[in-house]
Design a protein around this motif. Structure first.
Motif, PDB file in Angstrom:
ATOM      1  N   LEU A  75      -2.440   6.110 -12.412  1.00 16.18           N
ATOM      2  CA  LEU A  75      -3.039   4.653 -11.872  1.00 16.18           C
ATOM      3  C   LEU A  75      -3.280   3.178 -12.587  1.00 16.18           C
TER       4      LEU A  75
ATOM      5  N   ALA B 206      -2.455  -3.529  -8.398  1.00 17.39           N
ATOM      6  CA  ALA B 206      -2.611  -3.294  -6.576  1.00 17.39           C
ATOM      7  C   ALA B 206      -4.243  -4.786  -6.812  1.00 17.39           C
TER       8      ALA B 206
ATOM      9  N   THR C 100       0.837  -1.344   0.350  1.00 19.99           N
ATOM     10  CA  THR C 100       0.247  -0.167   0.159  1.00 19.99           C
ATOM     11  C   THR C 100       0.919   1.118   0.183  1.00 19.99           C
ATOM     12  N   GLU C 101       1.879   1.407   1.148  1.00 20.12           N
ATOM     13  CA  GLU C 101       2.652   2.545   0.762  1.00 20.12           C
ATOM     14  C   GLU C 101       3.311   2.364  -0.345  1.00 20.12           C
ATOM     15  N   GLU C 102       4.137   1.447  -0.745  1.00 24.87           N
ATOM     16  CA  GLU C 102       5.118   1.515  -2.428  1.00 24.87           C
ATOM     17  C   GLU C 102       3.734   1.891  -3.116  1.00 24.87           C
ATOM     18  N   PHE C 103       2.726   1.927  -3.303  1.00 29.84           N
ATOM     19  CA  PHE C 103       1.754   2.484  -4.436  1.00 29.84           C
ATOM     20  C   PHE C 103       1.761   3.689  -4.257  1.00 29.84           C
ATOM     21  N   ARG C 104       1.750   4.132  -3.212  1.00 32.79           N
ATOM     22  CA  ARG C 104       1.290   5.759  -2.447  1.00 32.79           C
ATOM     23  C   ARG C 104       2.626   5.884  -2.783  1.00 32.79           C
ATOM     24  N   ARG C 105       3.893   5.714  -2.633  1.00 31.11           N
ATOM     25  CA  ARG C 105       4.656   6.630  -3.448  1.00 31.11           C
ATOM     26  C   ARG C 105       5.024   6.446  -4.764  1.00 31.11           C
ATOM     27  N   ARG C 106       5.005   5.249  -5.338  1.00 35.00           N
ATOM     28  CA  ARG C 106       5.020   5.323  -6.943  1.00 35.00           C
ATOM     29  C   ARG C 106       3.897   6.660  -7.795  1.00 35.00           C
ATOM     30  N   LEU C 107       2.477   6.242  -6.795  1.00 32.31           N
ATOM     31  CA  LEU C 107       2.239   7.733  -7.155  1.00 32.31           C
ATOM     32  C   LEU C 107       2.307   9.031  -6.755  1.00 32.31           C
ATOM     33  N   GLY C 108       3.223   9.016  -6.076  1.00 37.17           N
ATOM     34  CA  GLY C 108       3.793  10.218  -5.805  1.00 37.17           C
ATOM     35  C   GLY C 108       4.615  11.333  -6.595  1.00 37.17           C
TER      36      GLY C 108
END
Length: 152
Positions: free
Chosen positions: A124, A131, A111-119
């Motif tokens: 998406l 995801a 979950t944190e990895e996905f947030r970091r990649r989006l940042g």
């Protein structure tokens, strides 16, 4: 005991008239034509049969119809949307063996990895398949049920 029927020597008192006769002489069909349909005049028979040209084209009409239908399916928006969904499902399924090997802590860290990649600027659609694979694996571990492909 031979019984013979006496012959009539007189004319009947009523006139016998065929039921097909008409006052209009042009609509009269001779009785021989009525008893043998194959002896109808050629024009009367041709009206009820398909011409050889139409009969020869009938299979090609079916072929052209199926080509037209498949061409319309190919050009429709629904065709492209469904094809895109199939691509997404196949990519989600390709992530599944890799995601199954992760521990519970590693799965939570995704979950944190996905947030970091989006940042960092990924979209998406870039992380969508992975995801979905993570969500599918989390549901399998916690609920004991795996999402079907149509639920991805």
């Amino acid at each position: 005991m031979n019984a013979t029927v006496p012959a009539l020597s007189y004319a009947p008192s009523f006139a016998v008239k065929p039921p097909h006769t008409n006052a209009n002489a042009s609509s009269f069909i001779p009785p021989s034509f009525l008893s043998h349909p194959s002896s109808f005049p050629r024009l009367l028979r041709r009206r009820f049969t398909r011409s050889p040209v139409v009969a020869a084209l009938a299979p090609s009409k079916v072929t052209l119809g199926s080509i037209r239908k498949s061409l319309n399916d190919f050009m429709s928006l629904n065709y492209w949307v469904v094809r895109d969904y199939y691509r997404l499902v196949s990519s989600v399924n390709s992530f599944e063996p890799h995601i199954q090997k992760l521990s519970d802590d590693q799965l939570t860290a995704k979950t944190e990895e996905f947030r970091r990649r989006l940042g960092r600027g990924e979209t998406l659609s870039d992380i969508q398949a992975e995801a979905f694979a993570v969500v599918r694996e989390a549901a399998r571990r916690k609920l004991g049920m795996r999402h079907f492909d149509v639920q991805a």
